[in-house]
Each structure stands twice: as C-alpha cells, then as structure tokens.
Write a protein that holds these residues in place. Sequence first.
Motif, PDB file in Angstrom:
ATOM      1  N   LEU A 252       0.820  -1.214   0.000  1.00  0.00           N
ATOM      2  CA  LEU A 252       0.000   0.000   0.000  1.00  0.00           C
ATOM      3  C   LEU A 252       0.855   1.265   0.000  1.00  0.00           C
ATOM      4  O   LEU A 252       0.604   2.214   0.726  1.00  0.00           O
ATOM      5  N   THR A 254       1.040   3.173  -2.661  1.00  0.00           N
ATOM      6  CA  THR A 254       0.310   4.191  -3.412  1.00  0.00           C
ATOM      7  C   THR A 254      -1.185   3.871  -3.425  1.00  0.00           C
ATOM      8  O   THR A 254      -1.623   2.750  -3.157  1.00  0.00           O
ATOM      9  N   ILE A 255      -1.971   4.886  -3.839  1.00  0.00           N
ATOM     10  CA  ILE A 255      -3.416   4.699  -3.948  1.00  0.00           C
ATOM     11  C   ILE A 255      -3.748   3.719  -5.071  1.00  0.00           C
ATOM     12  O   ILE A 255      -4.765   3.026  -5.030  1.00  0.00           O
ATOM     13  N   LYS A 258      -3.742   0.350  -3.613  1.00  0.00           N
ATOM     14  CA  LYS A 258      -4.984   0.143  -2.860  1.00  0.00           C
ATOM     15  C   LYS A 258      -6.094  -0.328  -3.803  1.00  0.00           C
ATOM     16  O   LYS A 258      -6.846  -1.270  -3.490  1.00  0.00           O
ATOM     17  N   THR A 268      -9.386  -4.930   1.354  1.00  0.00           N
ATOM     18  CA  THR A 268      -8.114  -4.215   1.411  1.00  0.00           C
ATOM     19  C   THR A 268      -6.953  -5.205   1.335  1.00  0.00           C
ATOM     20  O   THR A 268      -7.091  -6.384   1.685  1.00  0.00           O
ATOM     21  N   TRP A 290      -1.392   3.755   2.590  1.00  0.00           N
ATOM     22  CA  TRP A 290      -2.837   3.725   2.346  1.00  0.00           C
ATOM     23  C   TRP A 290      -3.564   2.686   3.201  1.00  0.00           C
ATOM     24  O   TRP A 290      -4.639   2.197   2.835  1.00  0.00           O
ATOM     25  N   ASN A 292      -6.098   1.743   5.986  1.00  0.00           N
ATOM     26  CA  ASN A 292      -7.237   2.458   6.563  1.00  0.00           C
ATOM     27  C   ASN A 292      -7.335   2.159   8.063  1.00  0.00           C
ATOM     28  O   ASN A 292      -6.472   1.474   8.636  1.00  0.00           O
ATOM     29  N   ASN A 313       8.035   8.541   0.109  1.00  0.00           N
ATOM     30  CA  ASN A 313       6.613   8.791  -0.076  1.00  0.00           C
ATOM     31  C   ASN A 313       6.364  10.166  -0.683  1.00  0.00           C
ATOM     32  O   ASN A 313       5.470  10.336  -1.525  1.00  0.00           O
ATOM     33  N   SER A 318       3.477   9.406  -3.328  1.00  0.00           N
ATOM     34  CA  SER A 318       2.741   8.277  -2.776  1.00  0.00           C
ATOM     35  C   SER A 318       1.742   8.684  -1.706  1.00  0.00           C
ATOM     36  O   SER A 318       0.745   7.997  -1.488  1.00  0.00           O
ATOM     37  N   GLY A 319       2.006   9.801  -1.012  1.00  0.00           N
ATOM     38  CA  GLY A 319       1.095  10.256   0.022  1.00  0.00           C
ATOM     39  C   GLY A 319       1.791  10.414   1.366  1.00  0.00           C
ATOM     40  O   GLY A 319       2.990  10.176   1.501  1.00  0.00           O
ATOM     41  N   PRO A 503     -10.416  10.286  -1.615  1.00  0.00           N
ATOM     42  CA  PRO A 503     -10.025   9.677  -0.324  1.00  0.00           C
ATOM     43  C   PRO A 503     -10.141  10.685   0.809  1.00  0.00           C
ATOM     44  O   PRO A 503      -9.991  11.892   0.608  1.00  0.00           O
ATOM     45  N   PRO A 505      -8.436  11.942   4.119  1.00  0.00           N
ATOM     46  CA  PRO A 505      -7.133  11.812   4.783  1.00  0.00           C
ATOM     47  C   PRO A 505      -7.248  11.679   6.299  1.00  0.00           C
ATOM     48  O   PRO A 505      -8.228  12.114   6.911  1.00  0.00           O
TER      49      PRO A 505
END
Length: 513
Positions: A252, A254-255, A258, A268, A290, A292, A313, A318-319, A503, A505
């Motif tokens: 996970l 990157t999105i 996911k 998931t 990613w 949850n 990231n 990637s987030g 999404p 955050p």
Amino acid sequence: MSELIVQARWVVTGIRDRFTPEVIDDGAVLSRDGVIIASGTLEDMQKLAPTAEVRKYPDHAMLPGFVNSHHHVGMTPLQLGSPDHALELWFASRMPARRLDLTLDTLYSAFEMIASGITTVQHIHGWMPGGYDAIHGAASKVLGAYRSLGMRASYCYAVREQNRLVYEADEAFCARLPADLGEMLGKYLKAQAMPFDDFLKLFDQLSAENAGQDLTRIQLAPANLHWCTDEGLQALDAKSKAAGVPMHMHLLETIYQKEYARRRTGKTALRHLHDLGVLGPHMTLGHGVWLNEEDIDIVADTGTCICHNCSSNFRLRSGLAPLNRWEAKGITVGMGLDEAGINDDRDMLSELRLALRVHREPGMDEADVPTCAQVVKMATEAGAMTTAFGATIGRLDAGRLFDAVLINWTKATYPYQDPDIPMLDALVQRAKTGAVDAVFINGERVYEDGRFTKVDREAVLAEIADTLGKPRSEDELARHALGHAVFPYVKKFYEGYLPEAEPTPFYANSARI
C-alpha cells in the motif's frame, strides 16, 4: 579477547517512552568482542575491565547506531537518469539505468549511511536479470561489500512472480503494445523471471553460506501483493516461520496499489494478508501509506511492524503515511530511506527531522505529534525489530552488539544552544552529518573524522566516476530506447484506474473551504 571502553559526555542507551530518552551523563560503554558487557561511569567500567582499551569522546553524545530499515540500491535513480515520477511511472523510467558493479554500487550508499550514523541496513535486493547463478553472484557481491566495510546488513532478495511492470500480467500488458515493442518488452521482463522454487533455493544457499558471519544475516521478502500470488505468500510465510527469520514486504505504497487490491481480492490488501495468515511480528510492511483505520487495528492486533519511508513517499507522490495513528496504536515502526532521502542521499539525521516535522498536524497537544525521542526510537530499537538482528541491536544495553554513533555536540550546536532544550532534542533538530565524528559497528571503529578505516572511499568513488563516464553499452542503449518507448503506454494503462470517490485523509492539513 578484545575489550573496549568508549566514553562520552552523554550516553543514550535507549528510549524509555516517546518523551524520555535513557541518558547517562559522563557515561561509558564496555564491550568485549563486540558485545556490550555494561554501561555506566568510566570509573565503573574500568573497574570491570582494568586492561581494556579506552577511547574518550568528551564533547560527544553516544547513541545506538541507526538502522535504515528499507534500502535497495547504491547510486540513486536520479543520478542514473530517472526523475521523481509517481511510483507506477517511475518503474518504467528506471529501465534505462546504467549498470554498475554491485560491489561499487553497494559501497557508494554504504559510505553515505555510515557517515550519518547508520550501522545496520535492511537491504532489499531485486529486479535483476540473468537467472539463478547471476542473481546468486549479485547477492554475494552485495553481502561481501557490506562485510568489507564493516557494516551490518540484513539481506533479502525480493520475490516477484508476476505483474512486473504494471498491475496486470506481463503477457496481457505486452499484448496492448505495438507488436515489435511488445515483443521487446516481453523479452526484457522474462529475463527477470525466476521460478518460485529458485527464490527459496537462493534463501537456503545464502543462509548456508552466511553461517558464522557476524555482520550479515539473511531473511525473506515477498515484494508486494501485486508481485506475488497467494500461494507464494503463504509458502514464504511458512519458510519464514520454519527458518525463524523475518519478512519485509512493500504494501500500500500508493493509492493505485490500494485499488489493485480491491480489484484482485474485493477487500483491502491488509485484510487479505490477514486472511491468508501471513501477518505477525515476523512481518514488516514497507510504506503502508494507504492503510485504513481497520487495517491499522489489524496491524496493531497482530503485532505486525511497519517501516516508514517518509522521503520516498513524498518524492514519488505516494502520500503522507498516518504515522501518528500508528504511534497511538503502539505499532512497532522503523525508519527507512528507501532509494534515497529528501536530499538524494542516505542521511538518517535529515530523515529524522523530516519525519519529526511533516507529521505535525494542526492542534496543540504534543501527545498527538512525533517527538524527538520517538523518531530516534524508530531509527534504533524499533527499526532493529524489522531486521533479522532483532533485539541483538538497537540499544546500548548489556548483551547487545556494540553498534554506536558519536555525535560532536559543539559541531552540532555551535555557536550556542540554550540548556532549556534537552540534549537529544537539540541533536535531532540540529545535528548534520558533519557532526558525526565516529561510528562503531560490532565493537570496531569503522569511521572516524570523515575517514573509513577499512575501505578507501575516494578510490571507490573514482572508479565509479570512471565506469559511468564511459559511453553506454549496447545493452544500455537498447534499454534506454525501450524504457522511453514503453513509458507513455504505462501512463496510459493507469488512465481511469482509480475510483472517482475522493479519499478522506487522516490528517486535515489544509482545506479548500
């Protein structure tokens, strides 16, 4: 029998909790044959070992050596011509990279790591063409390079069974391309394929060859969910448990990963791994951006570890991983520099500051954001638990291996530092690599005053410059053309891949309204 006492102005033996380091003022550590016997005052250590060699660092803080819990290559992708694309495009952009002897390549990044206080690295190798013998030879070179420098390494070769370029079968993606390009790409991807049993054979052979080594250990690495079959994941998990070694798995990041997991499993990625029965303290998840809320609870309940790769990231879009939520759940989190840190190097001191600062979500309660002690723990004893060395490293306690970094207080804080700021906080906030004066690994001084004691850094760098200064080989020219030709098709593959829902955050760092 070799006995050594190292004395410093402060000795940070470890981290008691997220606000409290364990510090001995005017402390010393006694080691025997690379193993810590005791810590305390210099006088007490000399009583225990009156004939021991004594090395004094009166203006220094001594910390446990840092652990880079996620690392792949020496020369960075940027150095070799790959910009910081989003991860899924980045793989294609790296196809043209130059080839470099793996001894030189490994030493290059190892120099940078040690100079910033890193004493142990989790080296996740992979993406090699050539079949079993070539891969075994490559792995042996990497391991040999670390041993020659005196650095500790937990090594694994990443298992990839499928989907080597995009999130679908190699054959299906190649069929999307013009015939001649699809044929060339198919050959390129097939050259990286290896039968699953050979991955297990490689682990067994490297483990046998590594027997008796102090500095290197061998573990396992299922590369990622999209790269592994369910059967492969369960077989690797069984091997891990039978051999008593940990696993490290990208997950996970990157999105897009996911969404891949949702399409493949209907749930998931983390829930799927849990249902397969492969989670637990022996498993480290690299990235985990990613995850949850339910995923995080499962990670905590199973004792699974996470490696936070903050710079990577950011660089690969990637987030922002929910580090604060992981910490609140008591998850063991290590610190990884991945391909390279925010400054395109392997500087753990810089990475500590980055992780410390980017997770300062709005609010006023200091319990909700990272602390200096917390990020040091991530880079020492928590990171140690993600490697095959486990609790044998990561702290300066009796019975552990003597790996330590000596940071010069004056260099770090000159011209002034107010004493109201705790010592460790000041170092984390201010120390740069130039303040790292000495590094001990396994009781040996491998770095001091900018020089390595076992390998000539300048000679290695000169050889790298000479090698890469030559024109590209025919193979490199062919891959250069292939990578640039394939890139737009990879980008097109992901058009419309994500669901339309935005999404939500974990951190509300800004708002449109």
